[in-house]
Scaffold this motif. Structure first.
Motif, PDB file in Angstrom:
ATOM      1  N   PHE A  23      -6.728  11.279   1.621  1.00  0.00           N
ATOM      2  CA  PHE A  23      -5.715  10.047   0.399  1.00  0.00           C
ATOM      3  C   PHE A  23      -6.001   9.286  -0.020  1.00  0.00           C
ATOM      4  O   PHE A  23      -5.554   9.399  -1.580  1.00  0.00           O
ATOM      5  N   GLY A  24      -7.104   8.803  -0.106  1.00  0.00           N
ATOM      6  CA  GLY A  24      -8.271   8.234  -0.704  1.00  0.00           C
ATOM      7  C   GLY A  24      -8.938   8.819  -1.915  1.00  0.00           C
ATOM      8  O   GLY A  24      -8.405   8.004  -3.175  1.00  0.00           O
ATOM      9  N   VAL A  43      -4.757   3.453   0.580  1.00  0.00           N
ATOM     10  CA  VAL A  43      -4.186   3.617   2.029  1.00  0.00           C
ATOM     11  C   VAL A  43      -4.952   2.609   2.884  1.00  0.00           C
ATOM     12  O   VAL A  43      -5.731   1.720   2.378  1.00  0.00           O
ATOM     13  N   VAL A  55      -9.333   1.938  -0.194  1.00  0.00           N
ATOM     14  CA  VAL A  55      -8.785   2.546   0.472  1.00  0.00           C
ATOM     15  C   VAL A  55      -9.865   0.914   1.816  1.00  0.00           C
ATOM     16  O   VAL A  55     -10.418   0.824   1.547  1.00  0.00           O
ATOM     17  N   ILE A  97       0.309   3.886   1.722  1.00  0.00           N
ATOM     18  CA  ILE A  97       0.173   4.555   3.129  1.00  0.00           C
ATOM     19  C   ILE A  97      -0.426   3.990   3.733  1.00  0.00           C
ATOM     20  O   ILE A  97      -1.470   3.099   4.048  1.00  0.00           O
ATOM     21  N   ILE A 101      -2.214   4.215   7.675  1.00  0.00           N
ATOM     22  CA  ILE A 101      -3.055   5.133   8.365  1.00  0.00           C
ATOM     23  C   ILE A 101      -3.130   3.852   9.818  1.00  0.00           C
ATOM     24  O   ILE A 101      -3.754   3.185  10.215  1.00  0.00           O
ATOM     25  N   THR A 153       0.720  -1.454   0.266  1.00  0.00           N
ATOM     26  CA  THR A 153       0.436   0.284   0.373  1.00  0.00           C
ATOM     27  C   THR A 153       0.701   1.849  -0.580  1.00  0.00           C
ATOM     28  O   THR A 153       2.295   1.248  -0.132  1.00  0.00           O
ATOM     29  N   ILE A 155      -6.122   1.706   6.901  1.00  0.00           N
ATOM     30  CA  ILE A 155      -6.689   2.615   7.859  1.00  0.00           C
ATOM     31  C   ILE A 155      -6.379   1.172   8.999  1.00  0.00           C
ATOM     32  O   ILE A 155      -7.661   0.234   8.851  1.00  0.00           O
ATOM     33  N   CYS A 176       4.477  -0.239   2.621  1.00  0.00           N
ATOM     34  CA  CYS A 176       4.378   0.761   2.564  1.00  0.00           C
ATOM     35  C   CYS A 176       5.009   2.259   2.337  1.00  0.00           C
ATOM     36  O   CYS A 176       6.604   1.766   2.590  1.00  0.00           O
ATOM     37  N   ALA A 206      -7.502   9.184   5.802  1.00  0.00           N
ATOM     38  CA  ALA A 206      -8.128   7.607   5.463  1.00  0.00           C
ATOM     39  C   ALA A 206      -9.119   8.679   3.880  1.00  0.00           C
ATOM     40  O   ALA A 206      -8.051   8.139   2.980  1.00  0.00           O
TER      41      ALA A 206
END
Length: 399
Positions: free
Chosen positions: A23-24, A30, A132, A7, A9, A5, A32, A162, A20
């Motif tokens: 950025f998504g 992402v 996401v 990112i 979170i 991924t 999370i 990531c 989330a």
């Protein structure tokens, strides 16, 4: 190495969910995680009964994240920020000053929403984003970072690679601890009783801070409830006093709350349960490490004064998102982290100090010092350029 991924979170509170969605919506992949699934119903055990006031810059981020259209129908606008000094012999208003958003723009200062509702709508937005992956019930366990990526192990035993780890996991952040970043914590001996009330007089979209001693008593507009004006309240006091207040019968508590409000909205009637929250100030020694960025309460905590807390947090995300979109191929690299640290940490430190000073002023108990505070409010308000500068600073649009 191929990353699973873009990112990761850590943190599924309002800040992490917003990050989330932001950025998504910008096209990043992402994941999370949060060990505690979000409570999205007001009456469920563990529901967060606090409210959040989103100021103008934060509202723009919510629009970018595809959240504002969901939230706007439930939002109460904050047109005026009213400061009341009731520090005389009797708890009655002796200084009332209004800071009107109309002096700056056609928009209100911000909009107020319940935290449990924010979680409900934000979780629903994440479900719309195919890029996401929200994993409630799973937490961040550890990480190993390298120049090119971070490898994160989760509490269910799985691992993923990531480009950027975002710590949005609160004042006891596991990400911050894993990155070996220290914090400076200030304790005031305060707590806050948080609740909602209905009242006889309309709030007229005015957020009111009543200062006497122990900390501010703040009423923030909510939409009407059963045809009656409604506001959320944060009542800050010394810890033992907050615990005493929280244990009172509803009738006794309503009587004391009405008196502490200086009668600004008439008689107050409880419209929710009461919760008690600790009050501290905290700032991380730095907001970045290799492939790691701290946001929100993982990076900074302030007392709930002037709607600064979450709006500082969303300013973190605005900065991170701008940097990520400017150079997507350099997501999470050393240059991006250095730029984020340089832009955000001095600003955060300034605001933490500022809110700390405001809180200490609101706690004053000696009559002579309360008199001095009242004169200070008068002086600040009477200077129009200074008043406008303070409003811009509060919004995060100027100094």
């Amino acid at each position: 190495m191929t990353c699973d991924t873009d990112i990761l979170i850590s943190g599924g509170g309002v800040a992490g969910l917003t990050a989330a969605a932001a950025f998504g919506s910008a096209g990043f992949r992402v994941v999370i995680v949060d060990p505690t699934p979000p409570v999205t119903d007001e009456n469920s055990t563990g529901a967060d009964l606090r409210t959040t006031a989103f100021l103008q810059p934060s509202q723009r981020l919510l629009e970018q994240a595809g959240l504002w259209s969901r939230l706007a129908p439930f939002a109460a606008p904050l047109q005026i920020m009213r400061i009341v000094d009731a520090g005389g012999v009797e708890p009655e208003p002796r200084v009332i000053k209004d800071f009107d958003a109309a002096d700056l723009s056609e928009l209100p200062f911000g909009w107020n929403l319940p935290n449990w509702l924010l979680r409900r709508e934000m979780v629903a937005r994440l479900a719309e984003l195919g890029n996401v992956d929200f994993r409630p019930g799973i937490g961040f366990a550890s990480m190993v970072t390298r120049q090119a990526h971070a490898r994160v192990r989760l509490s269910d035993g799985t691992s993923l690679n990531c480009k950027l780890v975002i710590g949005a996991d609160g004042r006891n952040s596991a990400v911050r601890n894993a990155a070996d970043i220290g914090v400076k914590t200030t304790r005031y001996g305060q707590k806050a009783v948080v609740f909602a009330v209905t009242h006889g007089l309309a709030h007229q979209n005015i957020s009111t801070e009543v200062h006497r001693s122990g900390g501010p008593f703040t009423l923030v507009p909510l939409p009407d409830q059963d045809g009656r004006p409604c506001s959320s309240v944060v009542w800050m006091e010394k810890g033992p006093e907050c615990l005493r207040l929280a244990a009172l019968s509803d009738a006794d508590f309503e009587a004391e709350a009405t008196a502490r409000s200086a009668g600004m909205y008439g008689q107050l009637k409880l419209a929710s349960k009461r919760q008690v929250w600790p009050i501290i100030s905290q700032i991380a020694h730095q907001m970045t490490a290799e492939r790691t960025a701290l946001v929100a309460e993982a990076a900074h905590v302030v007392p709930p004064i002037g709607a600064q807390g979450l709006n500082m947090s969303l300013a973190d995300m605005i900065c991170l998102l701008e940097l990520a979109q400017a150079n997507p191929d350099q997501l999470g690299d050393a240059k991006m982290m250095q730029t984020y640290e340089r832009r955000r940490h001095p600003e955060v430190a300034l605001r933490v100090r500022g809110v700390d000073a405001l809180n200490r002023t609101s706690m004053l108990g000696a009559p002579s010092l309360r008199d001095l505070r009242a004169k200070g409010i008068e002086a600040l308000y009477s200077l129009t350029p200074l008043r406008k500068s303070l409003m811009k600073l509060g919004l995060g649009t100027g100094r």
